[in-house]
Design an enzyme around this catalytic site. Structure first.
Site, PDB file in Angstrom:
ATOM      1  N   GLU A 173      -7.441   7.159  17.545  1.00  5.56           N
ATOM      2  CA  GLU A 173      -8.249   8.395  17.611  1.00  5.56           C
ATOM      3  C   GLU A 173      -9.132   8.528  16.359  1.00  5.56           C
ATOM      4  OE1 GLU A 173      -5.034   8.168  18.259  1.00  5.56           O
ATOM      5  OE2 GLU A 173      -5.032   8.553  20.424  1.00  5.56           O
ATOM      6  N   GLN A 233       0.819  -1.214   0.000  1.00  4.63           N
ATOM      7  CA  GLN A 233       0.000   0.000   0.000  1.00  4.63           C
ATOM      8  C   GLN A 233       0.853   1.265   0.000  1.00  4.63           C
ATOM      9  OE1 GLN A 233      -2.070   1.860   3.616  1.00  4.63           O
ATOM     10  NE2 GLN A 233      -3.599   0.416   2.887  1.00  4.63           N
ATOM     11  N   GLY A 234       0.401   2.282  -0.724  1.00  4.58           N
ATOM     12  CA  GLY A 234       1.073   3.584  -0.715  1.00  4.58           C
ATOM     13  C   GLY A 234       0.067   4.684  -0.419  1.00  4.58           C
ATOM     14  N   TYR A 235      -0.343   4.797   0.818  1.00  4.94           N
ATOM     15  CA  TYR A 235      -1.284   5.840   1.221  1.00  4.94           C
ATOM     16  C   TYR A 235      -0.569   6.944   2.014  1.00  4.94           C
ATOM     17  CZ  TYR A 235      -5.393   2.934   0.071  1.00  4.94           C
ATOM     18  OH  TYR A 235      -6.346   2.193  -0.570  1.00  4.94           O
ATOM     19  N   SER A 236      -0.036   6.580   3.197  1.00  2.33           N
ATOM     20  CA  SER A 236       0.490   7.585   4.127  1.00  2.33           C
ATOM     21  C   SER A 236       1.722   8.292   3.569  1.00  2.33           C
ATOM     22  CB  SER A 236       0.856   6.923   5.459  1.00  2.33           C
ATOM     23  OG  SER A 236      -0.288   6.393   6.076  1.00  2.33           O
ATOM     24  N   GLU A 272      -9.564  -2.627   4.894  1.00  2.00           N
ATOM     25  CA  GLU A 272      -8.326  -2.749   5.660  1.00  2.00           C
ATOM     26  C   GLU A 272      -8.640  -2.947   7.138  1.00  2.00           C
ATOM     27  OE1 GLU A 272      -5.741   0.650   5.588  1.00  2.00           O
ATOM     28  OE2 GLU A 272      -4.030  -0.507   6.287  1.00  2.00           O
TER      29      GLU A 272
END
Length: 397
Positions: A375, A127-130, A247
């Site tokens: 959170e 995955q390449g999100y953050s 996810e």
């Protein structure tokens, strides 16, 4: 193999399916996990191919893409028997996150090209999100993609971080900015990027366990065919919500089955250490027993939601938050039981059970950060499940 009738015969009961699966997992068990990283990856890849070739891969996937398309009850059985057999899980994050997104939004050509190699383990996905400045606030991401080559290619530049398995991935599923920075969610596009393409650099990040489970990825003028875009340009946010939901739901039932076994092993550890009769210890063990049973029912609800609606929905945040806090508490308690021995890591010959409990204690520190922080999960539950007002500290949508 068992003489139970196969599912194809149309007469197999759930119990017969359990026996058939259990027999397969026993007879084809890949053996003890190798210690070396490269050997372990090869061992895991060979196991996924064995599953696929035998028709035991993708319990929830449609059959047209190589899956089993199991009923609700049989998916629960599958996860229970899989965890019981202690066989390796999938490599990368593609099966639980990217695959549901491609099945829902991909073109027929994309489904044909990507799904079966992913399910068989022939291609590893990451995955390449953050990004360094876009973790919990994904709409602020800054990795860009602009059109070139007569509009037939994207050129990608930027950086991603905290990417699991990207160091040996073949395909990266990424969020990129194709709109303005101010457009936030409305300027995001979902791209599949060849991890071996020129301009892609992957660097490992060492964590506090001593392992290198995470990486950072740099894109320098990486060219990506427009055909690798899932969904429309600038319309990637609904796909993100699908991916994130899956996810957070991914493996909910499998984790419940796995932790059913781990709680039993924790009880056995308390006996071995001579503390099982301590009232305080018994109280904590009872608490873990109750929570793992709740986890099982929550996992069943997640599977039911996916079968009935095609999506896990915002309630997947409930499962995610519950499991991550549970596994932190459990490993912290196990280390307490071990006393000074709980300081010994797996490389120390005196380590209890090869240091598995302290290893779990360290690795689960990140559990309440990955896939959205605790959170973020609480905000999602408050707003989308309970209908409470939006957190005023969060940026506008």
């Amino acid at each position: 193999m068992t003489d139970a009738p196969t599912r194809e015969s149309g007469v197999e009961t759930d119990e017969q399916f359990r026996l058939r699966l259990r027999a397969f997992l026993t007879e084809n068990h890949p053996g003890k996990r190798p210690r070396g990283v490269l050997d372990r990856r090869a061992w895991q890849k060979a196991w996924l191919a064995t599953l696929y070739d035998a028709g035991f891969a993708g319990p929830s996937w449609p059959r047209e893409y190589g899956g089993m398309e199991l009923s609700f009850a049989q998916q629960v059985i599958y996860q229970e028997e899989y965890a019981r057999a202690r066989v390796p899980g999938p490599q990368g994050t593609g099966l639980g996150i990217a695959a549901p997104t491609i099945i829902k939004y991909g073109t027929p050509e994309q489904k044909e090209r990507f799904l079966r190699p992913m399910l068989r383990g022939d291609e590893v996905w990451a995955q390449g999100y953050s990004e360094p400045g876009a973790g919990s606030d994904l709409p602020s991401l800054r990795t860009t993609a602009r059109r070139e080559a007569g509009g037939e290619e994207y050129v990608v530049n930027g950086q991603k971080v905290w990417n699991t398995h990207a160091d040996h991935a073949d395909i990266l599923f990424c969020l990129v900015r194709t709109g303005t920075q101010e457009s936030r969610q409305k300027g995001i596009t979902y791209l599949l990027i060849d991890a071996h393409a020129p301009g892609v650099t992957v660097r490992p990040l060492r964590d506090l366990t001593g392992g290198e489970h995470f990486t950072e990825i740099f894109f320098n003028d990486v060219r990506v065919p427009v055909a690798n875009r899932i969904g429309d340009e600038n319309e990637g946010w609904p796909l993100v919500r699908t991916s994130l939901g899956h996810e957070r739901a991914a493996g909910a039932m499998n984790q419940a089955a796995t932790y059913r076994r781990v709680v039993d092993e924790l009880i056995e550890l308390a006996r071995e250490r001579g503390v099982a009769s301590d009232p305080g210890v018994r109280d904590r063990l009872a608490d873990f027993e109750i929570r793992v049973r709740i986890m099982r029912y929550s996992g069943m609800r997640t599977i039911s939601d996916i079968l009935s609606r095609g999506e896990p929905g915002p309630a997947s945040s409930t499962s995610r938050l519950f499991i991550t806090t549970f596994e932190q508490d459990l490993h912290e308690f196990a280390v307490d039981i071990l006393g000074p021995d709980g300081l010994l890591l797996r490389d120390d010959p005196r380590a209890v059970q090869r240091g598995r409990w302290v290893g779990g204690f360290l690795s689960t520190r990140a559990s309440t950060i990955g896939a959205g922080t605790a959170e973020i999960q609480r905000n999602t539950i408050a707003e989308q499940v309970l209908g409470l007002p939006r957190d005023p500290a969060m940026p506008p949508r």
